[in-house]
Design an enzyme around this catalytic site. Sequence first.
Site, PDB file in Angstrom:
ATOM      1  N   LYS A 109       6.007 -24.686  -9.524  1.00 22.74           N
ATOM      2  CA  LYS A 109       6.776 -25.911  -9.795  1.00 22.74           C
ATOM      3  C   LYS A 109       6.451 -26.991  -8.767  1.00 22.74           C
ATOM      4  O   LYS A 109       6.269 -26.684  -7.585  1.00 22.74           O
ATOM      5  CB  LYS A 109       8.282 -25.624  -9.727  1.00 22.74           C
ATOM      6  CG  LYS A 109       8.811 -24.690 -10.809  1.00 22.74           C
ATOM      7  CD  LYS A 109      10.339 -24.606 -10.703  1.00 22.74           C
ATOM      8  CE  LYS A 109      10.919 -23.758 -11.811  1.00 22.74           C
ATOM      9  NZ  LYS A 109      12.399 -23.718 -11.755  1.00 22.74           N
ATOM     10  N   VAL A 147      25.513 -36.903 -18.509  1.00 24.21           N
ATOM     11  CA  VAL A 147      25.854 -37.220 -19.903  1.00 24.21           C
ATOM     12  C   VAL A 147      27.032 -36.359 -20.362  1.00 24.21           C
ATOM     13  O   VAL A 147      27.974 -36.853 -20.984  1.00 24.21           O
ATOM     14  CB  VAL A 147      24.632 -36.970 -20.827  1.00 24.21           C
ATOM     15  CG1 VAL A 147      25.026 -37.148 -22.292  1.00 24.21           C
ATOM     16  CG2 VAL A 147      23.461 -37.856 -20.458  1.00 24.21           C
ATOM     17  N   ARG A 152      24.219 -37.375  -9.661  1.00 24.16           N
ATOM     18  CA  ARG A 152      24.732 -38.461 -10.519  1.00 24.16           C
ATOM     19  C   ARG A 152      25.818 -37.917 -11.443  1.00 24.16           C
ATOM     20  O   ARG A 152      26.014 -36.705 -11.535  1.00 24.16           O
ATOM     21  CB  ARG A 152      23.589 -38.983 -11.399  1.00 24.16           C
ATOM     22  CG  ARG A 152      23.019 -37.883 -12.288  1.00 24.16           C
ATOM     23  CD  ARG A 152      22.176 -38.379 -13.442  1.00 24.16           C
ATOM     24  NE  ARG A 152      21.974 -37.317 -14.417  1.00 24.16           N
ATOM     25  CZ  ARG A 152      21.046 -36.372 -14.325  1.00 24.16           C
ATOM     26  NH1 ARG A 152      20.209 -36.346 -13.301  1.00 24.16           N
ATOM     27  NH2 ARG A 152      20.943 -35.433 -15.256  1.00 24.16           N
ATOM     28  N   LYS A 186       9.900 -16.626  -9.368  1.00 25.19           N
ATOM     29  CA  LYS A 186       9.813 -15.627 -10.429  1.00 25.19           C
ATOM     30  C   LYS A 186      10.274 -16.293 -11.712  1.00 25.19           C
ATOM     31  O   LYS A 186      11.236 -17.049 -11.716  1.00 25.19           O
ATOM     32  CB  LYS A 186      10.701 -14.428 -10.099  1.00 25.19           C
ATOM     33  CG  LYS A 186      10.647 -13.359 -11.169  1.00 25.19           C
ATOM     34  CD  LYS A 186      11.179 -12.033 -10.696  1.00 25.19           C
ATOM     35  CE  LYS A 186      11.006 -10.974 -11.799  1.00 25.19           C
ATOM     36  NZ  LYS A 186       9.583 -10.691 -12.100  1.00 25.19           N
ATOM     37  N   LYS A 221      12.667 -31.028  -4.698  1.00 20.58           N
ATOM     38  CA  LYS A 221      13.239 -29.746  -5.142  1.00 20.58           C
ATOM     39  C   LYS A 221      13.067 -28.647  -4.092  1.00 20.58           C
ATOM     40  O   LYS A 221      13.854 -27.696  -4.059  1.00 20.58           O
ATOM     41  CB  LYS A 221      12.620 -29.330  -6.481  1.00 20.58           C
ATOM     42  CG  LYS A 221      12.707 -30.401  -7.571  1.00 20.58           C
ATOM     43  CD  LYS A 221      14.129 -30.861  -7.851  1.00 20.58           C
ATOM     44  CE  LYS A 221      14.172 -32.208  -8.547  1.00 20.58           C
ATOM     45  NZ  LYS A 221      15.511 -32.781  -8.649  1.00 20.58           N
ATOM     46  N   ARG A 231      25.808 -34.026 -28.921  1.00 19.38           N
ATOM     47  CA  ARG A 231      25.125 -35.310 -28.736  1.00 19.38           C
ATOM     48  C   ARG A 231      24.568 -35.745 -30.086  1.00 19.38           C
ATOM     49  O   ARG A 231      23.859 -34.984 -30.747  1.00 19.38           O
ATOM     50  CB  ARG A 231      23.959 -35.158 -27.757  1.00 19.38           C
ATOM     51  CG  ARG A 231      24.395 -34.786 -26.364  1.00 19.38           C
ATOM     52  CD  ARG A 231      23.222 -34.937 -25.412  1.00 19.38           C
ATOM     53  NE  ARG A 231      23.536 -34.381 -24.118  1.00 19.38           N
ATOM     54  CZ  ARG A 231      22.800 -34.576 -23.033  1.00 19.38           C
ATOM     55  NH1 ARG A 231      21.687 -35.299 -23.097  1.00 19.38           N
ATOM     56  NH2 ARG A 231      23.139 -34.032 -21.878  1.00 19.38           N
ATOM     57  N   LYS A 237      19.120 -31.835 -23.831  1.00 20.16           N
ATOM     58  CA  LYS A 237      20.303 -31.071 -24.218  1.00 20.16           C
ATOM     59  C   LYS A 237      20.842 -31.608 -25.540  1.00 20.16           C
ATOM     60  O   LYS A 237      20.770 -32.813 -25.798  1.00 20.16           O
ATOM     61  CB  LYS A 237      21.378 -31.196 -23.132  1.00 20.16           C
ATOM     62  CG  LYS A 237      20.959 -30.538 -21.817  1.00 20.16           C
ATOM     63  CD  LYS A 237      21.866 -30.928 -20.668  1.00 20.16           C
ATOM     64  CE  LYS A 237      21.330 -30.376 -19.360  1.00 20.16           C
ATOM     65  NZ  LYS A 237      21.991 -30.985 -18.189  1.00 20.16           N
TER      66      LYS A 237
HETATM   67  C1  MV4 Z   1      12.838 -21.952 -14.659  1.00 17.97           C
HETATM   68  C2  MV4 Z   1      12.804 -21.174 -15.842  1.00 17.97           C
HETATM   69  C3  MV4 Z   1      12.598 -19.824 -15.717  1.00 17.97           C
HETATM   70  N1  MV4 Z   1      12.421 -19.269 -14.496  1.00 17.97           N
HETATM   71  N2  MV4 Z   1      12.680 -21.353 -13.469  1.00 17.97           N
HETATM   72  C4  MV4 Z   1      13.073 -26.201 -16.747  1.00 17.97           C
HETATM   73  C5  MV4 Z   1      13.746 -27.436 -16.314  1.00 17.97           C
HETATM   74  C6  MV4 Z   1      13.968 -27.299 -14.865  1.00 17.97           C
HETATM   75  N3  MV4 Z   1      15.264 -27.822 -14.546  1.00 17.97           N
HETATM   76  C7  MV4 Z   1      13.854 -25.843 -14.571  1.00 17.97           C
HETATM   77  N4  MV4 Z   1      13.387 -25.240 -15.774  1.00 17.97           N
HETATM   78  C8  MV4 Z   1      13.209 -23.912 -15.855  1.00 17.97           C
HETATM   79  N5  MV4 Z   1      13.041 -23.262 -14.681  1.00 17.97           N
HETATM   80  C9  MV4 Z   1      12.474 -20.051 -13.398  1.00 17.97           C
HETATM   81  N6  MV4 Z   1      12.288 -19.485 -12.191  1.00 17.97           N
HETATM   82  C10 MV4 Z   1      12.995 -21.832 -17.067  1.00 17.97           C
HETATM   83  C11 MV4 Z   1      13.203 -23.198 -17.071  1.00 17.97           C
HETATM   84  C12 MV4 Z   1      13.430 -23.787 -18.365  1.00 17.97           C
HETATM   85  C13 MV4 Z   1      14.683 -24.360 -18.670  1.00 17.97           C
HETATM   86  C14 MV4 Z   1      15.709 -24.432 -17.756  1.00 17.97           C
HETATM   87  C15 MV4 Z   1      16.909 -25.009 -18.076  1.00 17.97           C
HETATM   88  C16 MV4 Z   1      17.118 -25.512 -19.348  1.00 17.97           C
HETATM   89  C17 MV4 Z   1      16.118 -25.458 -20.262  1.00 17.97           C
HETATM   90  C18 MV4 Z   1      14.885 -24.886 -19.955  1.00 17.97           C
HETATM   91  C19 MV4 Z   1      13.878 -24.819 -20.893  1.00 17.97           C
HETATM   92  C20 MV4 Z   1      12.673 -24.280 -20.582  1.00 17.97           C
HETATM   93  C21 MV4 Z   1      12.442 -23.760 -19.315  1.00 17.97           C
END
Ligand code: MV4
Length: 449
Positions: free
Chosen positions: A158, A294, A291, A201, A116, A337, A237
Amino acid sequence: MFSKILIANRGEIALRILRACRELGIKTVAVHSTADQDAMHVRLADEAVCIGPASSRDSYLNVAAILSAATITGAEAIHPGYGFLSENADFAETVESHGLVFIGPTAQHIRMMGDKITAKTTMQALGVPLVPGSDGELASIEEARKVAAKVGYPVLIKAAAGGGGRGMKVAPTEADLEEAWNVARTEARAAFGNDAVYLEKYMDKPRHIELQILGDNYNNVVHFGERDCSLQRRHQKLLEEAGSPAISAEQRDEIGKTVTEALSKMGYRNAGTLEFLYQDGQFCFIEMNTRLQVEHPVTEMVSDVDLVREQIRIAAGEKLGYTQKDITFSGHSIECRINAEDPNDFSPCPGTVTVYHPPGGLGVRVDSALYTGYRVPPYYDSMIAKVIVHAPTRAEAIARMQRALDEFVVEGIKTVIPLHRRILENPEFQKGDYTIHWLENFSAQLQEV
Ligand code: MV4
């Protein structure tokens, strides 16, 4: 064009790929575990090879068995679907080193986006907007403190090897930062064998909006607009739509132009999805999926393009043959879904489907490998069907989905259809007024009543 393709997957996506192959005049090879002997993808394929026992590790993730199946059946290419080996760079590399075609991006691009940090620095260099945060990997807790002070709390730590919600720790204030740093690194090391972390952030009320792209082997890249995937629970999702209720055609054109230019410079090929958090009118790139996803059908419905057919054509070396201005969007599409789960607590409910009657009619599509008498095995993902509707407007798409779910009969197992009904009738959902937190709050409220 290929004459035979092996489908390294199961369930509805194996059928989806099989159908595209049929229309292209390509023979299909299904692979399956012992638990999937009676699965629809096995019944409909031209040939089927059992590749191992029920456990995915020994069957759908068994690279040697899948390659043997491809060799003995004379398949020329492998479509990985989603999940399983679809984003495994080593698998893509091994497929190609056996003289077969991997229907997807290059191993190098899969690897690049799997990290990432590399994904973000690559996109940043190509002009794609990011969430404010560290410039790549954090070297120390001191650096984390500096960056956090600059971007402002709350922040997220992260894991570079994470993604899809795995390996994330939030630090609400500076007092929490060291703990979040330590926990994130320890967990990342244990889970991924890689403790590299970065900082962002924390965005408090974003939507999850993703952009579908396709590239050929000749640096032609086009986008197919966005999907709004904000309605999720625990990173699963549940309902997706195209387009997003929050995005205008001008915004779509603008982010689409930025992204296609970036991916063309990268020489990206085949299907890809860029994930953004969208808040206060800003798109912030977070991850890229290398990829087919879904939820690809909602994009197919509004753009009238068969994305799986395009993936196969591209892998066979054909040119896209169209440009961005040839891609137009019509109407609105929603996907629900349908999981074999208790709609109240989301616990899996495998078992035998005693009655199966899918909905139909104008603008209704059901992607499913279910049939009456089918036994949903307990070993795999609980998604058993996707109901996709297409209509001229969002309001009409909602009404059409309500009508389709009313027609849908699945007996013998519990499904999340009742939950979808409650979502579709909710005034906030109907206004398109939701973020990534909406569904969890909504299902918690449903528990109380
Ligand atoms: C974040 C965020 C808030 N701020 N990054 C969760 C899955 C991963 N793909 C990235 N995610 C998130 N990153 C920042 N800087 C909140 C999430 C997140 C989220 C993102 C997409 C769809 C659902 C989510 C559920 C919880 C947290």
